[in-house]
Design a protein around this motif. Sequence first.
Motif, PDB file in Angstrom:
ATOM      1  N   ILE A 141       0.928  -1.193  -0.005  1.00  0.00           N
ATOM      2  CA  ILE A 141       0.094   0.124   0.008  1.00  0.00           C
ATOM      3  C   ILE A 141       0.780   1.133   0.054  1.00  0.00           C
ATOM      4  CG2 ILE A 141      -0.126  -0.090   2.609  1.00  0.00           C
ATOM      5  CD1 ILE A 141      -3.104   1.138   1.989  1.00  0.00           C
ATOM      6  N   ASP A 142       0.539   2.167  -1.003  1.00  0.00           N
ATOM      7  CA  ASP A 142      -0.062   2.221  -2.098  1.00  0.00           C
ATOM      8  C   ASP A 142       0.374   1.520  -3.404  1.00  0.00           C
ATOM      9  OD1 ASP A 142      -2.168   3.223  -3.906  1.00  0.00           O
ATOM     10  OD2 ASP A 142      -1.449   5.314  -3.558  1.00  0.00           O
ATOM     11  N   CYS A 143      -0.558   1.077  -4.288  1.00  0.00           N
ATOM     12  CA  CYS A 143       0.270   0.460  -5.524  1.00  0.00           C
ATOM     13  C   CYS A 143      -0.119   1.265  -6.833  1.00  0.00           C
ATOM     14  CB  CYS A 143      -0.326  -0.985  -5.643  1.00  0.00           C
ATOM     15  SG  CYS A 143      -1.870  -1.143  -6.221  1.00  0.00           S
ATOM     16  N   GLY A 144      -0.642   2.646  -6.676  1.00  0.00           N
ATOM     17  CA  GLY A 144      -0.680   3.447  -7.783  1.00  0.00           C
ATOM     18  C   GLY A 144      -1.921   4.396  -7.687  1.00  0.00           C
ATOM     19  N   ALA A 145      -2.507   4.729  -6.684  1.00  0.00           N
ATOM     20  CA  ALA A 145      -3.515   5.717  -6.439  1.00  0.00           C
ATOM     21  C   ALA A 145      -2.987   6.963  -6.310  1.00  0.00           C
ATOM     22  CB  ALA A 145      -4.573   5.224  -5.481  1.00  0.00           C
ATOM     23  N   ASN A 146      -1.857   7.298  -5.636  1.00  0.00           N
ATOM     24  CA  ASN A 146      -1.186   8.799  -5.209  1.00  0.00           C
ATOM     25  C   ASN A 146       0.263   8.436  -5.388  1.00  0.00           C
ATOM     26  OD1 ASN A 146      -3.768   9.442  -3.288  1.00  0.00           O
ATOM     27  ND2 ASN A 146      -3.400   7.244  -2.732  1.00  0.00           N
ATOM     28  N   SER A 147       0.368   9.051  -6.459  1.00  0.00           N
ATOM     29  CA  SER A 147       2.014   9.148  -7.092  1.00  0.00           C
ATOM     30  C   SER A 147       2.656  10.215  -6.019  1.00  0.00           C
ATOM     31  CB  SER A 147       2.048   9.535  -8.366  1.00  0.00           C
ATOM     32  OG  SER A 147       1.691   8.506  -9.320  1.00  0.00           O
ATOM     33  N   ASP A 148       2.328  11.134  -5.681  1.00  0.00           N
ATOM     34  CA  ASP A 148       2.765  12.155  -4.791  1.00  0.00           C
ATOM     35  C   ASP A 148       2.247  12.186  -3.542  1.00  0.00           C
ATOM     36  OD1 ASP A 148       4.358  13.545  -6.831  1.00  0.00           O
ATOM     37  OD2 ASP A 148       2.656  13.839  -7.988  1.00  0.00           O
ATOM     38  N   CYS A 149       3.060  11.892  -2.424  1.00  0.00           N
ATOM     39  CA  CYS A 149       2.428  11.632  -1.007  1.00  0.00           C
ATOM     40  C   CYS A 149       3.218  12.565  -0.091  1.00  0.00           C
ATOM     41  CB  CYS A 149       2.501  10.419  -0.561  1.00  0.00           C
ATOM     42  SG  CYS A 149       1.569   9.143  -1.584  1.00  0.00           S
ATOM     43  N   ARG A 150       2.721  12.907   0.898  1.00  0.00           N
ATOM     44  CA  ARG A 150       3.304  13.427   2.050  1.00  0.00           C
ATOM     45  C   ARG A 150       3.267  12.392   3.241  1.00  0.00           C
ATOM     46  NH1 ARG A 150      -1.055  18.077   2.979  1.00  0.00           N
ATOM     47  NH2 ARG A 150      -0.633  17.900   5.128  1.00  0.00           N
ATOM     48  N   SER A 151       4.109  12.646   4.306  1.00  0.00           N
ATOM     49  CA  SER A 151       4.292  11.512   5.216  1.00  0.00           C
ATOM     50  C   SER A 151       3.179  11.204   6.063  1.00  0.00           C
ATOM     51  CB  SER A 151       5.511  12.172   6.218  1.00  0.00           C
ATOM     52  OG  SER A 151       5.235  13.420   6.813  1.00  0.00           O
ATOM     53  N   GLU A 152       2.180  12.225   6.347  1.00  0.00           N
ATOM     54  CA  GLU A 152       1.012  11.964   6.697  1.00  0.00           C
ATOM     55  C   GLU A 152       0.294  11.034   6.001  1.00  0.00           C
ATOM     56  OE1 GLU A 152       2.131  14.910   6.144  1.00  0.00           O
ATOM     57  OE2 GLU A 152       2.284  15.936   8.371  1.00  0.00           O
ATOM     58  N   TYR A 153       0.227  10.995   4.672  1.00  0.00           N
ATOM     59  CA  TYR A 153      -0.639  10.043   3.954  1.00  0.00           C
ATOM     60  C   TYR A 153       0.132   8.516   4.105  1.00  0.00           C
ATOM     61  CZ  TYR A 153      -1.912  14.204   1.208  1.00  0.00           C
ATOM     62  OH  TYR A 153      -2.369  15.363   1.049  1.00  0.00           O
ATOM     63  N   LEU A 154       1.277   8.400   4.144  1.00  0.00           N
ATOM     64  CA  LEU A 154       2.064   7.120   4.306  1.00  0.00           C
ATOM     65  C   LEU A 154       1.851   6.408   5.739  1.00  0.00           C
ATOM     66  CD1 LEU A 154       3.187   7.874   1.506  1.00  0.00           C
ATOM     67  CD2 LEU A 154       5.380   6.903   2.483  1.00  0.00           C
ATOM     68  N   ALA A 155       1.757   7.299   6.675  1.00  0.00           N
ATOM     69  CA  ALA A 155       1.571   6.966   7.879  1.00  0.00           C
ATOM     70  C   ALA A 155      -0.263   6.523   8.206  1.00  0.00           C
ATOM     71  CB  ALA A 155       1.395   8.202   9.077  1.00  0.00           C
ATOM     72  N   GLN A 156      -1.054   7.193   7.413  1.00  0.00           N
ATOM     73  CA  GLN A 156      -2.456   6.555   7.242  1.00  0.00           C
ATOM     74  C   GLN A 156      -2.515   5.516   6.370  1.00  0.00           C
ATOM     75  OE1 GLN A 156      -4.431   9.869   5.689  1.00  0.00           O
ATOM     76  NE2 GLN A 156      -3.958  11.205   7.271  1.00  0.00           N
ATOM     77  N   PHE A 157      -1.722   5.081   5.614  1.00  0.00           N
ATOM     78  CA  PHE A 157      -1.433   3.756   4.803  1.00  0.00           C
ATOM     79  C   PHE A 157      -1.250   2.551   5.651  1.00  0.00           C
ATOM     80  CE2 PHE A 157      -0.214   6.377   0.414  1.00  0.00           C
ATOM     81  CZ  PHE A 157      -1.369   7.124   0.537  1.00  0.00           C
ATOM     82  N   ALA A 158      -0.403   2.932   6.482  1.00  0.00           N
ATOM     83  CA  ALA A 158      -0.140   2.000   7.322  1.00  0.00           C
ATOM     84  C   ALA A 158      -1.166   1.592   8.204  1.00  0.00           C
ATOM     85  CB  ALA A 158       1.371   2.199   7.898  1.00  0.00           C
ATOM     86  N   LEU A 159      -1.698   2.469   8.682  1.00  0.00           N
ATOM     87  CA  LEU A 159      -2.948   2.001   9.572  1.00  0.00           C
ATOM     88  C   LEU A 159      -3.914   1.202   8.658  1.00  0.00           C
ATOM     89  CD1 LEU A 159      -4.380   2.557  12.407  1.00  0.00           C
ATOM     90  CD2 LEU A 159      -5.497   4.308  11.466  1.00  0.00           C
TER      91      LEU A 159
END
Length: 339
Positions: free
Chosen positions: A142-160
């Motif tokens: 996660i993520d495999c293609g929905a969001n090419s440009d991310c902030r660290s907050e997004y990645l933390a939410q992906f982990a959850l």
Amino acid sequence: MIKIVVDVFSGDNPRALIKGTAAAVNQYPDVHIVMPGDPEFLGSELALYDYDKTRLEILPASEVIGNDESPTVALRQKRDSSLVKGATLLKNDPEVGGMISAGSTGAILCCGIFVVGRIRGIDRPALAPILPTAGGGSVCLIDCGANSDCRSEYLAQFALLGASMMRSVCGVEDPRVAIVNVGVEGHKGNMLTAQTTKILKDMPVNFVGNMEARDALSGKYDVLVCDGFVGNVLLKSIEGTARYVMNDMVEALKKNAPAGLDLSFVEASEKEVMRNFDYNSYGGAFLLGCKKPIEKVHGAANEFTIPCAVGQTRSMILSGMVDKIVERLGQMERKTTEE
């Protein structure tokens, strides 16, 4: 009864997906399927198969969103498309628990955000496939293609989100979460991974640090976190490398085998191994972060894909995963407020 929308018209081969949908009805006695699309076409195709007709209904829809269309424009202009009609039903009908579609990734993402809606506290929904690992296990990318440009907050939410899916779909009690990086050492990576590491250390997930792409399928991790650009490259590299290595291995075995040896076992073994890497075998990728489960299956999916996808969506609905995510995000919000 578990109600699931199955959108077959956005895929490359609707007839095969219709056949798979009929098979899914037979495979899961507690599932009721709603199929948006052309009633005449659906009716004539479904007539070819034997299934419980009381658990499959047709939702009339006169349009289809193609892969070559702008997702946002199509969403506005094709209100009567199978995808939009299905997503609207998912949003408005409390009895409908999830949706499966073989449509455009961008259009599904737009429907998830603008029609179904995001979970409060989730900035960007993410696509998350479940892949096979060594020893017969599974891992969520996660993520495999929905969001090419991310902030660290997004990645933390992906982990959850990824950890929640591994609990609900794969039964992993305490998923090991790692960041896809260029090395396992803590100082490796870029600003995005460094900032994400700081956030994850304070989140209610079992964060185990960085991981290298070569260990993606090792079984050492349960959730691999990255932005959509990295994740898409990693996913397609895994699929392409698996095909290349297996083809090379088969040719080498044929070349070096003793004369007269029956080599039928070689091709049978190749098919068995590659089945694990076939998207038709592991269903699809979930668009996590929406108010209800949405699963995107491959555009070239066939009749074997739909039963797998229905089984995965069914598990997610029964687990109450979305409600659990909402509860966990609420606890985090309250904790932040108190601090």
